[in-house]
Design a protein around this motif. Structure first.
Motif, PDB file in Angstrom:
ATOM      1  N   GLY A 309       0.949  -1.855  -0.198  1.00  0.00           N
ATOM      2  CA  GLY A 309      -0.349   0.104  -0.105  1.00  0.00           C
ATOM      3  C   GLY A 309       0.578   1.764  -0.077  1.00  0.00           C
ATOM      4  N   LYS A 310       1.844   1.376   1.037  1.00  0.00           N
ATOM      5  CA  LYS A 310       2.319   2.817   0.775  1.00  0.00           C
ATOM      6  C   LYS A 310       3.486   2.393  -1.055  1.00  0.00           C
ATOM      7  CE  LYS A 310       2.029   3.738   5.295  1.00  0.00           C
ATOM      8  NZ  LYS A 310       1.561   5.149   5.581  1.00  0.00           N
ATOM      9  N   LEU A 311       4.393   1.408  -0.826  1.00  0.00           N
ATOM     10  CA  LEU A 311       4.661   1.276  -2.320  1.00  0.00           C
ATOM     11  C   LEU A 311       3.346   2.243  -3.335  1.00  0.00           C
ATOM     12  CD1 LEU A 311       6.535  -1.734  -2.478  1.00  0.00           C
ATOM     13  CD2 LEU A 311       7.519   0.618  -2.699  1.00  0.00           C
ATOM     14  N   ARG A 312       2.453   1.781  -3.558  1.00  0.00           N
ATOM     15  CA  ARG A 312       1.812   2.185  -4.616  1.00  0.00           C
ATOM     16  C   ARG A 312       1.275   3.800  -4.212  1.00  0.00           C
ATOM     17  NH1 ARG A 312      -1.051  -3.104  -2.863  1.00  0.00           N
ATOM     18  NH2 ARG A 312      -0.704  -4.112  -4.794  1.00  0.00           N
ATOM     19  N   GLU A 313       1.067   3.949  -3.105  1.00  0.00           N
ATOM     20  CA  GLU A 313       1.430   5.811  -2.510  1.00  0.00           C
ATOM     21  C   GLU A 313       2.337   6.411  -3.255  1.00  0.00           C
ATOM     22  OE1 GLU A 313       0.335   8.575   0.729  1.00  0.00           O
ATOM     23  OE2 GLU A 313       0.127   6.046   1.319  1.00  0.00           O
ATOM     24  N   TRP A 314       3.163   5.576  -2.696  1.00  0.00           N
ATOM     25  CA  TRP A 314       4.440   6.264  -2.692  1.00  0.00           C
ATOM     26  C   TRP A 314       5.515   6.739  -4.014  1.00  0.00           C
ATOM     27  CZ3 TRP A 314       6.613   4.843   2.833  1.00  0.00           C
ATOM     28  CH2 TRP A 314       5.832   5.275   4.067  1.00  0.00           C
ATOM     29  N   TYR A 315       6.105   5.167  -4.181  1.00  0.00           N
ATOM     30  CA  TYR A 315       6.537   4.781  -5.588  1.00  0.00           C
ATOM     31  C   TYR A 315       5.436   3.951  -6.754  1.00  0.00           C
ATOM     32  CZ  TYR A 315      10.033   6.757  -2.449  1.00  0.00           C
ATOM     33  OH  TYR A 315      10.694   7.482  -1.838  1.00  0.00           O
ATOM     34  N   PRO A 316       4.466   4.641  -6.701  1.00  0.00           N
ATOM     35  CA  PRO A 316       4.133   3.587  -7.990  1.00  0.00           C
ATOM     36  C   PRO A 316       4.522   2.802  -9.069  1.00  0.00           C
ATOM     37  CG  PRO A 316       2.596   5.639  -8.383  1.00  0.00           C
ATOM     38  CD  PRO A 316       4.400   6.026  -7.348  1.00  0.00           C
ATOM     39  N   GLN A 317       5.717   3.738  -9.580  1.00  0.00           N
ATOM     40  CA  GLN A 317       6.691   3.382 -10.732  1.00  0.00           C
ATOM     41  C   GLN A 317       7.227   2.021 -10.728  1.00  0.00           C
ATOM     42  OE1 GLN A 317       7.278   6.246  -8.914  1.00  0.00           O
ATOM     43  NE2 GLN A 317       8.888   6.075  -9.060  1.00  0.00           N
ATOM     44  N   ILE A 318       6.726   1.562  -9.202  1.00  0.00           N
ATOM     45  CA  ILE A 318       8.170   0.766  -8.440  1.00  0.00           C
ATOM     46  C   ILE A 318       7.621  -0.593  -8.817  1.00  0.00           C
ATOM     47  CG2 ILE A 318       9.190  -0.863  -7.258  1.00  0.00           C
ATOM     48  CD1 ILE A 318      10.383   2.194  -5.965  1.00  0.00           C
ATOM     49  N   VAL A 319       5.777  -0.604  -8.589  1.00  0.00           N
ATOM     50  CA  VAL A 319       4.967  -1.766  -8.174  1.00  0.00           C
ATOM     51  C   VAL A 319       3.835  -1.531  -9.643  1.00  0.00           C
ATOM     52  CG1 VAL A 319       5.187  -2.241  -5.960  1.00  0.00           C
ATOM     53  CG2 VAL A 319       2.954  -0.868  -6.532  1.00  0.00           C
ATOM     54  N   GLN A 320       3.864  -0.594 -10.283  1.00  0.00           N
ATOM     55  CA  GLN A 320       3.106  -0.398 -11.496  1.00  0.00           C
ATOM     56  C   GLN A 320       3.110  -1.537 -12.627  1.00  0.00           C
ATOM     57  OE1 GLN A 320       4.568   2.228 -13.781  1.00  0.00           O
ATOM     58  NE2 GLN A 320       6.275   1.855 -14.419  1.00  0.00           N
ATOM     59  N   ASP A 321       4.011  -2.250 -13.160  1.00  0.00           N
ATOM     60  CA  ASP A 321       4.691  -3.249 -13.844  1.00  0.00           C
ATOM     61  C   ASP A 321       4.408  -4.778 -12.702  1.00  0.00           C
ATOM     62  OD1 ASP A 321       4.625  -5.578 -14.988  1.00  0.00           O
ATOM     63  OD2 ASP A 321       6.587  -5.777 -15.674  1.00  0.00           O
ATOM     64  N   ASP A 322       2.867  -5.453 -12.921  1.00  0.00           N
ATOM     65  CA  ASP A 322       2.625  -6.199 -11.809  1.00  0.00           C
ATOM     66  C   ASP A 322       3.123  -7.473 -11.742  1.00  0.00           C
ATOM     67  OD1 ASP A 322       1.549  -7.502  -9.372  1.00  0.00           O
ATOM     68  OD2 ASP A 322      -0.362  -8.172  -9.982  1.00  0.00           O
ATOM     69  N   LYS A 323       3.926  -7.718 -13.069  1.00  0.00           N
ATOM     70  CA  LYS A 323       4.541  -9.231 -13.038  1.00  0.00           C
ATOM     71  C   LYS A 323       6.406  -8.939 -13.145  1.00  0.00           C
ATOM     72  CE  LYS A 323       1.306 -11.660 -16.009  1.00  0.00           C
ATOM     73  NZ  LYS A 323       1.199 -12.263 -16.833  1.00  0.00           N
ATOM     74  N   SER A 324       6.307  -8.000 -12.311  1.00  0.00           N
ATOM     75  CA  SER A 324       8.408  -7.653 -12.319  1.00  0.00           C
ATOM     76  C   SER A 324       8.604  -8.076 -11.017  1.00  0.00           C
ATOM     77  CB  SER A 324       8.545  -6.066 -11.424  1.00  0.00           C
ATOM     78  OG  SER A 324       7.654  -6.021 -10.540  1.00  0.00           O
ATOM     79  N   ALA A 325       9.549  -8.257 -10.759  1.00  0.00           N
ATOM     80  CA  ALA A 325      10.811  -9.339 -10.037  1.00  0.00           C
ATOM     81  C   ALA A 325      10.089  -8.516  -8.372  1.00  0.00           C
ATOM     82  CB  ALA A 325      12.043  -9.172 -10.373  1.00  0.00           C
ATOM     83  N   ALA A 403      16.752  -0.709  -2.345  1.00  0.00           N
ATOM     84  CA  ALA A 403      17.286  -0.728  -3.740  1.00  0.00           C
ATOM     85  C   ALA A 403      16.591   0.379  -5.160  1.00  0.00           C
ATOM     86  CB  ALA A 403      18.199  -1.540  -4.436  1.00  0.00           C
ATOM     87  N   MET A 404      15.065  -0.079  -5.147  1.00  0.00           N
ATOM     88  CA  MET A 404      14.209   0.101  -5.870  1.00  0.00           C
ATOM     89  C   MET A 404      13.937   1.502  -5.658  1.00  0.00           C
ATOM     90  SD  MET A 404      14.428  -2.500  -8.303  1.00  0.00           S
ATOM     91  CE  MET A 404      13.115  -1.145  -8.759  1.00  0.00           C
ATOM     92  N   ILE A 405      14.154   1.562  -4.598  1.00  0.00           N
ATOM     93  CA  ILE A 405      13.307   3.178  -4.333  1.00  0.00           C
ATOM     94  C   ILE A 405      14.651   3.975  -4.726  1.00  0.00           C
ATOM     95  CG2 ILE A 405      12.794   5.054  -2.350  1.00  0.00           C
ATOM     96  CD1 ILE A 405      11.594   2.360  -1.174  1.00  0.00           C
TER      97      ILE A 405
END
Length: 463
Positions: A309-325, A403-405
């Motif tokens: 939830g926090k990632l979607r709020e703060w850094y949506p680009q990191i989790v926008q690809d739901d099939k990423s590693a 690391a992603m952030i």
């Protein structure tokens, strides 16, 4: 958007993708972290095939040898090698003989020889061999003339021969005490070797099946202490070591520990001055410190939904690809947390909803199978996939997100390497490379360097 900016964006995206895939590989490797390297084959008995059989009788258990002839010539030697060469992936190799009977002349010897050694000669009398002789106490190294070395030995004595791979020396012992050392100037595989040369001489060989008279563990401990003392003689400015530790805490978002560390640094006498030098750019690793700290804490507590939830709020680009590693590791961790608390039905539902999308994808298939396999065991922690329930698996996921952030920092010149390793870890990687190179220069002999093993041994030493 300009072409240049478009290319930079594409390269940045690929860098981020490579970054998350690196952490995926760390998670995959976690399944093997509890395994130790397969040890080399070690000598276990005497080689009855390659020996001077006309002058020597080897017992049925292949651990004793007796000279049964009458020696008339210098080459009437009863020589026998071990069935395997001395292993080289260790600090020290060692074996012993017990002199049951010194016979008529006590011409017994112990040493090391190459595979091509002439089996009618004493160890040390030929090239590529070294031997400590009982009748005169001399050491022979590749020619017929001996050199003063140690005392003679006879019936009832226990004599040992060893190779110190760190110092690249042979050493020999008598009745539990080191007699002396000599440089090891022989290349290639070396076989533990014994020789008898007069009537009724008999020796028993101990390749480690029984406790040695010599305290090998203490000898190894002393050798490691020598290594440690040589390292501790190297002095570093206090502010440099503090800066390295501080950068590590910053890199991984350990803000509370960082504050305590800074307070402790100020309270020392004199206070430690942290200068911005040696290539450190603190702004790069100060980036998003509060967010990284919060997310690491959530993941370490197993609160994956909140972390997502926090990632979607703060850094949506990191989790926008739901099939990423990155998303894959987070979904796997959520599944693992459900298994951890025994919510198996919910875990099954979650697996069907989130993990199922990764089935059939080669990059993820093995870890998906490991996760699902947790459901098959009554006590999953004790199973072959129990590594997934260890705290280290949470750390892998937390490190991935951290690391992603860091990789989203627009001022970071290299998003892949900048987010991947802290300065401390880069130094440790350099240490590993240097140790591997040092071993290579010693003919690939000596202990294989494992950083994790060194760090674990340091922890035990402090306990």
């Amino acid at each position: 958007m300009s072409t240049a900016n478009s290319n930079n964006s594409t390269n940045h995206h690929h860098g981020d993708r490579d970054l998350s895939l690196w952490f995926l590989e760390q998670s995959r490797l976690a399944s093997a972290r509890g395994l130790t390297d397969e040890d080399e084959d070690s000598p276990t008995e005497l080689n009855t095939i390659n020996s001077s059989g006309g002058f020597i009788v080897v017992s049925p258990d292949k651990l004793s040898a007796k000279y049964t002839s009458v020696n008339l010539h210098g080459h009437d030697v009863g020589v026998v090698q071990a069935n395997k060469p001395a292993p080289v992936k260790r600090l020290v190799y060692y074996f012993e003989i017990y002199v049951k009977d010194a016979g008529t002349k006590g011409q017994i010897s112990i040493g090391f020889t190459s595979e091509s050694f002439k089996m009618r000669r004493q160890p040390g009398w030929e090239a590529n061999s070294c031997g400590y002789h009982g009748d005169d106490g001399l050491l022979y190294r590749g020619h017929g003339k001996g050199e003063a070395f140690g005392p003679t030995y006879t019936s009832g004595d226990i004599v040992g021969g060893g190779i110190n791979y760190d110092s690249q020396e042979f050493f020999f012992t008598k009745n539990g005490a080191v007699v002396g050392t000599v440089p090891k100037d022989i290349k290639g595989p070396l076989f533990p070797t014994i020789a008898v040369h007069s009537q009724n001489e008999e020796v028993h060989v101990n390749f480690g099946q029984q406790p040695f008279a010599f305290d090998l563990k203490e000898f190894e401990a002393q050798e490691r202490m020598k290594q440690q003392m040589s390292i501790e003689k190297i002095s570093l400015p206090t502010n440099v070591s503090h800066q390295i530790v501080r950068s590590y805490l910053l890199h991984y978002g350990y803000e509370d520990t960082l504050n305590s560390f800074d307070m402790a640094s100020k309270s020392t006498v004199p206070p430690v001055h942290i200068a911005q030098e040696n290539g450190f750019d603190e702004q790069d690793i100060l980036f998003a410190l509060n967010e990284r700290k919060a997310l690491r804490q959530l993941i370490r507590n197993g609160e994956i939904d909140s972390a997502l939830g926090k990632l979607r709020e703060w850094y949506p680009q990191i989790v926008q690809d739901d099939k990423s590693a990155t998303c894959f590791l987070l979904h796997c961790q959520k599944f693992i947390e459900l298994v951890r608390v025994g919510a198996l039905e919910e875990a099954v539902k979650y697996g069907r909803m989130e993990l199922a999308k990764f089935f059939g994808l080669p990059l993820f298939e093995d870890l998906v199978q490991d996760c699902v396999a947790l459901l098959a065991y009554e006590r999953p922690r004790e199973s072959s996939v129990g590594y997934l329930l260890e705290e280290s698996q949470r750390e892998v996921v937390a490190d991935t997100v951290n690391a992603m952030i860091l990789s989203t920092n627009p001022n970071l010149k290299d998003s892949l390497h900048g987010g991947l390793h802290s300065y401390l870890e880069r130094l440790l990687r350099q240490l590993t490379a240097c140790c591997l190179e040092r071993r290579f220069l010693s003919g690939d002999q000596g202990e294989v360097f494992h950083l994790q093993r060194v760090l674990n041994s340091s922890k035990k030493a402090r306990c």
